[in-house]
Enzyme design. Structure first.
Site, mmCIF file in Angstrom:
data_model
loop_
_atom_site.group_PDB
_atom_site.id
_atom_site.type_symbol
_atom_site.label_atom_id
_atom_site.label_comp_id
_atom_site.label_asym_id
_atom_site.label_seq_id
_atom_site.Cartn_x
_atom_site.Cartn_y
_atom_site.Cartn_z
ATOM 1 N N LYS A 83 2.727 3.617 -11.177
ATOM 2 C CA LYS A 83 1.450 2.962 -10.871
ATOM 3 C C LYS A 83 1.092 1.931 -11.957
ATOM 4 C CE LYS A 83 1.182 4.175 -7.050
ATOM 5 N NZ LYS A 83 0.866 3.342 -5.868
ATOM 6 N N TYR B 11 4.805 9.368 -11.829
ATOM 7 C CA TYR B 11 3.825 8.728 -10.937
ATOM 8 C C TYR B 11 3.008 7.712 -11.735
ATOM 9 C CZ TYR B 11 -0.034 7.977 -7.640
ATOM 10 O OH TYR B 11 -0.961 7.377 -6.810
ATOM 11 N N SER C 97 -2.333 0.258 -7.071
ATOM 12 C CA SER C 97 -2.027 0.995 -8.288
ATOM 13 C C SER C 97 -2.796 2.304 -8.175
ATOM 14 C CB SER C 97 -2.450 0.168 -9.509
ATOM 15 O OG SER C 97 -2.257 0.877 -10.706
ATOM 16 N N ASN D 220 0.806 -1.225 0.000
ATOM 17 C CA ASN D 220 0.000 0.000 0.000
ATOM 18 C C ASN D 220 0.840 1.276 0.000
ATOM 19 O OD1 ASN D 220 -2.472 1.731 1.024
ATOM 20 N ND2 ASN D 220 -0.858 1.981 2.557
HETATM 21 N N1 NAP Z 1 -5.234 8.858 -1.844
HETATM 22 C C1 NAP Z 1 -5.599 8.683 -3.106
HETATM 23 O O1 NAP Z 1 -6.433 9.428 -3.646
HETATM 24 C C2 NAP Z 1 -5.009 7.572 -3.917
HETATM 25 C C3 NAP Z 1 -5.445 7.409 -5.240
HETATM 26 C C4 NAP Z 1 -4.906 6.403 -6.014
HETATM 27 C C5 NAP Z 1 -3.947 5.560 -5.465
HETATM 28 N N2 NAP Z 1 -3.531 5.736 -4.183
HETATM 29 C C6 NAP Z 1 -2.485 4.836 -3.662
HETATM 30 O O2 NAP Z 1 -2.850 4.364 -2.389
HETATM 31 C C7 NAP Z 1 -1.674 4.109 -1.604
HETATM 32 C C8 NAP Z 1 -1.830 4.704 -0.219
HETATM 33 O O3 NAP Z 1 -1.916 6.098 -0.371
HETATM 34 P P1 NAP Z 1 -2.461 7.102 0.755
HETATM 35 O O4 NAP Z 1 -3.416 7.968 0.066
HETATM 36 O O5 NAP Z 1 -2.856 6.377 1.973
HETATM 37 O O6 NAP Z 1 -1.125 7.965 1.013
HETATM 38 P P2 NAP Z 1 -0.438 8.494 2.335
HETATM 39 O O7 NAP Z 1 -1.452 8.947 3.321
HETATM 40 O O8 NAP Z 1 0.593 9.485 1.880
HETATM 41 O O9 NAP Z 1 0.290 7.207 2.907
HETATM 42 C C9 NAP Z 1 1.390 6.665 2.243
HETATM 43 C C10 NAP Z 1 2.114 5.680 3.136
HETATM 44 O O10 NAP Z 1 3.288 5.229 2.431
HETATM 45 C C11 NAP Z 1 4.407 5.372 3.302
HETATM 46 N N3 NAP Z 1 5.660 5.560 2.590
HETATM 47 C C12 NAP Z 1 5.988 6.562 1.748
HETATM 48 N N4 NAP Z 1 7.272 6.436 1.371
HETATM 49 C C13 NAP Z 1 7.761 5.327 1.973
HETATM 50 C C14 NAP Z 1 9.027 4.694 2.002
HETATM 51 N N5 NAP Z 1 10.084 5.189 1.357
HETATM 52 N N6 NAP Z 1 9.158 3.576 2.741
HETATM 53 C C15 NAP Z 1 8.134 3.079 3.450
HETATM 54 N N7 NAP Z 1 6.915 3.640 3.494
HETATM 55 C C16 NAP Z 1 6.736 4.764 2.760
HETATM 56 C C17 NAP Z 1 4.069 6.590 4.146
HETATM 57 O O11 NAP Z 1 4.911 6.631 5.266
HETATM 58 P P3 NAP Z 1 5.083 7.992 6.150
HETATM 59 O O12 NAP Z 1 3.879 8.022 7.024
HETATM 60 O O13 NAP Z 1 6.345 7.753 6.882
HETATM 61 O O14 NAP Z 1 5.152 9.125 5.167
HETATM 62 C C18 NAP Z 1 2.609 6.311 4.445
HETATM 63 O O15 NAP Z 1 2.491 5.357 5.475
HETATM 64 C C19 NAP Z 1 -0.495 4.654 -2.420
HETATM 65 O O16 NAP Z 1 0.169 3.589 -3.044
HETATM 66 C C20 NAP Z 1 -1.159 5.555 -3.453
HETATM 67 O O17 NAP Z 1 -0.410 5.651 -4.654
HETATM 68 C C21 NAP Z 1 -4.043 6.703 -3.392
#
Ligand code: NAP
Length: 311
Positions: free
Chosen positions: A187, A183, A156, A107
């Site tokens: 993905k 990005y 993704s 994730n």
């Molecule tokens: N939110 C959306 O609208 C959306 C849409 C499409 C896809 N996604 C996908 O859903 C997934 C989760 O996203 P989210 O929205 O929950 O984002 P988020 O709130 O930014 O959470 C991302 C997580 O990834 C961790 N992370 C980032 N860099 C890392 C690294 N180098 N090593 C280990 N952990 C790392 C972060 O850790 P820290 O807490 O330490 O920063 C955080 O726990 C992602 O893959 C994203 O691409 C999200």
């Protein structure tokens, strides 16, 4: 097949499912969708290993969930996806502790950061979103096989429509770096990885899924500038809540209806079909589920990781 949709929540999709005795590993469990995914899996009785790169955030997130009093348990593991040495250490520690893993949710992710490089020199989004998870999953494969039936969920995004991945230049060494394109390519790699992994492990009872969670306001937007935010937060945009956003991951990880399926792209708690047009962000672009491209990505990833995997 049970019927869920864009508004379905984690609690709805996991209702009636027991994960007692199962072990789940969730990366990026310190924020947004990762915390909620961990909560939902633990609410069904799983032992959930919350993986993050920041010890303090991990302690806080696990403590927060332990405070709710869930049926399962919460453990933590440190891993920084920008460093393959850290990935190897984390995988070794997990293999030593857990002989079987039933669910892995890849994730963690970053989006549209400025040009940067991981410790091993990969472009930051490709390196974090794909290469770190590629190696982590391959190293955990023996425990997934031992835990079969097991599932691997790769986050993704509909952002994969922005760009296919250029396997001749995955690190933007020749092509000029553009943060959205990078990005999108990372993905696309996440979806192709689900295809490549499913091809290699389905005969051993490990199935793989790619998920688009929807659009959810989380810390993922931390690198967006004002122009990005203005475009992103347009009035027509429909945002999901975090429990709605994490629902497709939880559905992918647990739905009985998906038990004999894999190498598929899921959104809105459903199996998505091909996008109706190149402009459409609903459904998947052909480049994201192309088995030949998935195979090439696998070979490029093994070469970059300096390790070959055979199970
Ligand atoms: N939110 C959306 O609208 C959306 C849409 C499409 C896809 N996604 C996908 O859903 C997934 C989760 O996203 P989210 O929205 O929950 O984002 P988020 O709130 O930014 O959470 C991302 C997580 O990834 C961790 N992370 C980032 N860099 C890392 C690294 N180098 N090593 C280990 N952990 C790392 C972060 O850790 P820290 O807490 O330490 O920063 C955080 O726990 C992602 O893959 C994203 O691409 C999200």
């Amino acid at each position: 097949m049970a019927s869920f949709g864009p508004n379905s929540t984690t609690s709805e999709v996991i209702e009636g499912i027991s994960l007692a005795g199962k072990t789940a590993v969730v990366t990026g469990a310190t924020a947004g969708l990762g915390i909620e995914t961990s909560r939902a899996l633990a609410s069904a009785g799983a032992r959930v290993v919350m993986v993050g790169r920041n010890q303090e955030k991990l302690r806080e997130a696990a403590g927060q969930l332990r405070g709710i009093g869930l049926a399962g348990s919460l453990e933590t593991a440190l891993m920084d996806l920008t460093d393959l040495d850290s990935v190897r250490t984390a995988a070794q520690d997990l293999l030593a502790k857990y002989s079987t893993i039933n669910i892995l949710v890849n994730n963690a992710g970053i989006m549209v950061c400025p040009l940067g490089h991981t410790k091993q020199g990969f472009e930051m989004q490709f390196g974090t979103n794909h290469m770190g998870h590629f190696l982590f999953t391959c190293l955990l494969a023996p425990a997934l096989i031992a835990g079969a039936p097991a599932r691997v969920v790769s986050l993704s995004s509909s952002g994969h429509h922005i760009a296919d991945i250029d396997l001749d230049d995955p690190n933007f060494e020749v092509t000029e770096y553009e943060k959205w394109r990078a990005y999108g390519a990372s993905k696309t790699a996440n979806a192709l990885f689900a295809v490549g992994l499913d091809a290699r492990l389905k005969s051993k009872g490990v199935r793989s899924y790619a998920v688009h969670p929807g659009v959810i306001q989380t810390d993922l937007g931390r690198h967006m500038d004002d122009e990005d935010k203005a475009r992103f937060n347009n009035p027509g945009r429909v945002f999901k809540t975090i429990p709605q956003g994490a629902a497709t991951s939880v559905w992918a990880a647990t739905a009985p209806d998906l038990a004999d399926k894999g190498a598929i792209y899921l959104e809105d708690c459903r199996i998505a079909g091909p996008a109706e047009s190149p402009e459409s962000r609903a459904g998947y672009a052909a480049h994201a589920l192309d088995p030949e491209k998935a195979d090439r990505l696998w070979q490029v990833s093994e070469a970059l990781a300096g390790e070959k995997f055979c199970w």
